[in-house]
Write a protein that holds these residues in place. Structure first.
Motif, PDB file in Angstrom:
ATOM      1  N   ALA A  13     -38.486   4.931 -84.817  1.00 48.00           N
ATOM      2  CA  ALA A  13     -39.419   6.077 -85.266  1.00 48.00           C
ATOM      3  C   ALA A  13     -38.924   6.768 -86.318  1.00 48.00           C
ATOM      4  O   ALA A  13     -39.684   7.207 -87.134  1.00 48.00           O
ATOM      5  CB  ALA A  13     -39.883   6.933 -83.730  1.00 48.00           C
ATOM      6  N   ASN A  14     -37.279   7.016 -86.339  1.00 49.74           N
ATOM      7  CA  ASN A  14     -37.113   7.815 -87.339  1.00 49.74           C
ATOM      8  C   ASN A  14     -37.143   7.127 -88.581  1.00 49.74           C
ATOM      9  O   ASN A  14     -37.479   7.854 -89.789  1.00 49.74           O
ATOM     10  CB  ASN A  14     -35.455   8.229 -87.104  1.00 49.74           C
ATOM     11  N   ILE A  15     -36.888   5.862 -88.584  1.00 46.11           N
ATOM     12  CA  ILE A  15     -37.136   5.196 -89.938  1.00 46.11           C
ATOM     13  C   ILE A  15     -38.683   5.137 -90.291  1.00 46.11           C
ATOM     14  O   ILE A  15     -38.880   5.301 -91.393  1.00 46.11           O
ATOM     15  CB  ILE A  15     -36.760   3.581 -89.627  1.00 46.11           C
ATOM     16  N   ALA A  16     -39.539   4.866 -89.341  1.00 42.52           N
ATOM     17  CA  ALA A  16     -40.829   4.839 -89.720  1.00 42.52           C
ATOM     18  C   ALA A  16     -41.165   6.338 -90.198  1.00 42.52           C
ATOM     19  O   ALA A  16     -42.067   6.321 -91.126  1.00 42.52           O
ATOM     20  CB  ALA A  16     -41.784   4.722 -88.643  1.00 42.52           C
ATOM     21  N   GLU A  17     -40.767   7.330 -89.497  1.00 39.33           N
ATOM     22  CA  GLU A  17     -41.502   8.772 -89.953  1.00 39.33           C
ATOM     23  C   GLU A  17     -40.720   9.120 -91.398  1.00 39.33           C
ATOM     24  O   GLU A  17     -40.851   9.947 -92.027  1.00 39.33           O
ATOM     25  CB  GLU A  17     -40.945   9.816 -88.909  1.00 39.33           C
ATOM     26  N   SER A  18     -39.604   8.545 -91.715  1.00 37.31           N
ATOM     27  CA  SER A  18     -38.927   8.836 -93.073  1.00 37.31           C
ATOM     28  C   SER A  18     -39.982   8.431 -94.257  1.00 37.31           C
ATOM     29  O   SER A  18     -39.695   8.775 -95.214  1.00 37.31           O
ATOM     30  CB  SER A  18     -37.468   7.979 -93.144  1.00 37.31           C
ATOM     31  N   ASN A  19     -40.755   7.517 -94.177  1.00 41.11           N
ATOM     32  CA  ASN A  19     -41.743   7.081 -95.118  1.00 41.11           C
ATOM     33  C   ASN A  19     -43.160   6.917 -94.300  1.00 41.11           C
ATOM     34  O   ASN A  19     -43.523   5.617 -94.130  1.00 41.11           O
ATOM     35  CB  ASN A  19     -41.088   5.617 -95.679  1.00 41.11           C
ATOM     36  N   PHE A 124     -46.602   1.481 -80.926  1.00 44.25           N
ATOM     37  CA  PHE A 124     -47.347   2.552 -80.796  1.00 44.25           C
ATOM     38  C   PHE A 124     -46.672   3.592 -79.586  1.00 44.25           C
ATOM     39  O   PHE A 124     -46.788   4.698 -79.983  1.00 44.25           O
ATOM     40  CB  PHE A 124     -48.649   2.387 -80.433  1.00 44.25           C
ATOM     41  N   ARG A 125     -46.235   3.061 -78.593  1.00 39.33           N
ATOM     42  CA  ARG A 125     -45.617   3.968 -77.637  1.00 39.33           C
ATOM     43  C   ARG A 125     -44.448   4.564 -78.121  1.00 39.33           C
ATOM     44  O   ARG A 125     -44.283   6.043 -77.858  1.00 39.33           O
ATOM     45  CB  ARG A 125     -45.312   3.116 -76.412  1.00 39.33           C
ATOM     46  N   VAL A 126     -43.749   3.860 -78.860  1.00 39.75           N
ATOM     47  CA  VAL A 126     -42.318   4.429 -79.378  1.00 39.75           C
ATOM     48  C   VAL A 126     -42.740   5.605 -80.549  1.00 39.75           C
ATOM     49  O   VAL A 126     -42.073   6.622 -80.445  1.00 39.75           O
ATOM     50  CB  VAL A 126     -41.524   3.306 -80.090  1.00 39.75           C
ATOM     51  N   LEU A 127     -43.682   5.416 -81.257  1.00 36.86           N
ATOM     52  CA  LEU A 127     -44.082   6.284 -82.207  1.00 36.86           C
ATOM     53  C   LEU A 127     -44.814   7.437 -81.499  1.00 36.86           C
ATOM     54  O   LEU A 127     -44.470   8.636 -81.900  1.00 36.86           O
ATOM     55  CB  LEU A 127     -45.242   5.939 -83.257  1.00 36.86           C
ATOM     56  N   SER A 128     -45.549   7.245 -80.541  1.00 37.00           N
ATOM     57  CA  SER A 128     -46.358   8.447 -79.999  1.00 37.00           C
ATOM     58  C   SER A 128     -45.046   9.319 -79.236  1.00 37.00           C
ATOM     59  O   SER A 128     -45.298  10.707 -79.116  1.00 37.00           O
ATOM     60  CB  SER A 128     -47.033   8.171 -78.989  1.00 37.00           C
ATOM     61  N   GLN A 129     -43.929   8.870 -78.886  1.00 36.35           N
ATOM     62  CA  GLN A 129     -43.096   9.496 -77.916  1.00 36.35           C
ATOM     63  C   GLN A 129     -41.845  10.039 -78.832  1.00 36.35           C
ATOM     64  O   GLN A 129     -41.082  11.060 -78.373  1.00 36.35           O
ATOM     65  CB  GLN A 129     -42.569   8.625 -76.947  1.00 36.35           C
ATOM     66  N   ASN A 130     -41.823   9.706 -79.938  1.00 34.00           N
ATOM     67  CA  ASN A 130     -40.354   9.849 -80.634  1.00 34.00           C
ATOM     68  C   ASN A 130     -40.723  10.459 -82.233  1.00 34.00           C
ATOM     69  O   ASN A 130     -39.433  10.764 -82.746  1.00 34.00           O
ATOM     70  CB  ASN A 130     -39.647   8.522 -80.870  1.00 34.00           C
ATOM     71  N   ILE A 131     -41.935  10.606 -82.747  1.00 33.67           N
ATOM     72  CA  ILE A 131     -41.866  11.133 -84.103  1.00 33.67           C
ATOM     73  C   ILE A 131     -42.341  12.780 -83.688  1.00 33.67           C
ATOM     74  O   ILE A 131     -42.778  13.078 -82.811  1.00 33.67           O
ATOM     75  CB  ILE A 131     -42.933  10.449 -84.887  1.00 33.67           C
ATOM     76  N   LYS A 134     -47.136  16.046 -84.954  1.00 30.37           N
ATOM     77  CA  LYS A 134     -47.899  16.016 -83.828  1.00 30.37           C
ATOM     78  C   LYS A 134     -49.220  15.285 -83.781  1.00 30.37           C
ATOM     79  O   LYS A 134     -49.719  14.626 -82.941  1.00 30.37           O
ATOM     80  CB  LYS A 134     -47.978  17.500 -83.364  1.00 30.37           C
ATOM     81  N   GLU A 135     -49.755  15.321 -84.912  1.00 32.50           N
ATOM     82  CA  GLU A 135     -51.184  14.768 -85.209  1.00 32.50           C
ATOM     83  C   GLU A 135     -50.919  13.158 -85.070  1.00 32.50           C
ATOM     84  O   GLU A 135     -51.907  12.566 -84.234  1.00 32.50           O
ATOM     85  CB  GLU A 135     -51.622  14.984 -86.625  1.00 32.50           C
ATOM     86  N   LEU A 136     -49.719  12.442 -85.633  1.00 32.49           N
ATOM     87  CA  LEU A 136     -49.734  11.021 -85.456  1.00 32.49           C
ATOM     88  C   LEU A 136     -49.070  10.503 -84.202  1.00 32.49           C
ATOM     89  O   LEU A 136     -49.506   9.813 -83.679  1.00 32.49           O
ATOM     90  CB  LEU A 136     -48.550  10.751 -86.444  1.00 32.49           C
ATOM     91  N   ALA A 137     -48.334  11.658 -83.588  1.00 32.46           N
ATOM     92  CA  ALA A 137     -48.070  11.236 -82.070  1.00 32.46           C
ATOM     93  C   ALA A 137     -49.424  11.037 -81.356  1.00 32.46           C
ATOM     94  O   ALA A 137     -49.208  10.045 -80.461  1.00 32.46           O
ATOM     95  CB  ALA A 137     -47.051  12.342 -81.430  1.00 32.46           C
ATOM     96  N   ARG A 138     -50.170  12.052 -81.316  1.00 34.73           N
ATOM     97  CA  ARG A 138     -51.371  11.681 -80.463  1.00 34.73           C
ATOM     98  C   ARG A 138     -52.186  10.469 -81.089  1.00 34.73           C
ATOM     99  O   ARG A 138     -52.788   9.764 -80.088  1.00 34.73           O
ATOM    100  CB  ARG A 138     -52.292  13.224 -80.656  1.00 34.73           C
ATOM    101  N   PHE A 139     -52.181  10.413 -82.084  1.00 35.54           N
ATOM    102  CA  PHE A 139     -52.931   9.182 -82.804  1.00 35.54           C
ATOM    103  C   PHE A 139     -52.317   7.988 -82.275  1.00 35.54           C
ATOM    104  O   PHE A 139     -53.151   7.183 -81.761  1.00 35.54           O
ATOM    105  CB  PHE A 139     -52.910   9.354 -84.266  1.00 35.54           C
TER     106      PHE A 139
END
Length: 193
Positions: A13-19, A124-131, A134-139
């Motif tokens: 999720a950190n890799i994803a959130e970096s870009n 998507f679970r990993v993203l929702s729990q680890n980014i 907040k908007e994208l976590a809910r999404f």
């Protein structure tokens, strides 16, 4: 619930959130491809009215997800990049049985779709729990629920329409194959990367 053999390291999720622009572009194209896959299954198996009905709903929902991702991209001032190749999906495609009966090919295509939906749900679970966004976590939480429904739909159709395939045994083979395959992924800002 999904039966996946290897879960995604939460640090992905950190890799994803970096870009975010890259992950969102990749995600948008994943949704478009999922809609196309559902339409293809309808086209090739139109003799099953319940499948046509359910997969039409999934195709529409996937295109709605495509639109939602594009809206996020636009709101954030990003640009929808060109379609990305999905090496993970291409490797899964090679595992599909292409010989044998029409039913064997049909069931494997359903299991292929279920596999992609299962991994997408898990990502998507990993993203929702680890980014932190907040908007994208809910999404991504909302999309996780949707992908889980798609996964069960494809798997249930495979079970319903099998003639000459032991679906439970073949599904275990898919899970084993994917468990080994996914070890090479989780290092890039792509939904399956």
């Amino acid at each position: 619930m999904l039966g996946l053999k290897l879960l995604t390291d939460p640090r992905w999720a950190n890799i994803a959130e970096s870009n975010l622009e890259e992950i969102l572009t990749d995600h948008a194209w994943c949704e478009q491809k999922a809609a196309t896959n559902a339409i293809s299954l309808i086209t090739q198996n139109s003799e099953h009215p319940d499948l046509v009905h359910e997969l039409t709903a999934i195709a529409i929902e996937e295109m709605q997800h495509f639109q939602l991702v594009i809206d996020i991209i636009k709101r954030r001032g990003y640009a929808l990049g060109r379609e990305r190749k999905d090496d993970y999906v291409n490797q899964l495609m090679k595992f599909m049985k292409k010989d044998g009966s029409r039913n064997t090919a049909f069931i494997d295509r359903l299991l292929f779709a279920a596999m992609i939906e299962a991994r997408s749900c898990e990502r998507f679970r990993v993203l929702s729990q680890n980014i932190n966004d907040k908007e994208l976590a809910r999404f991504y939480y909302d999309l996780m629920v949707s992908e889980a429904n798609h996964y069960t739909t494809f798997l249930n159709f495979a079970r319903r329409y099998t003639i000459d395939v032991d679906v439970e045994r073949r599904w275990k083979e898919w899970l084993e194959f994917e468990g080994k395959l996914i070890q090479s992924y989780g290092k890039t800002e792509h939904i399956h990367g």
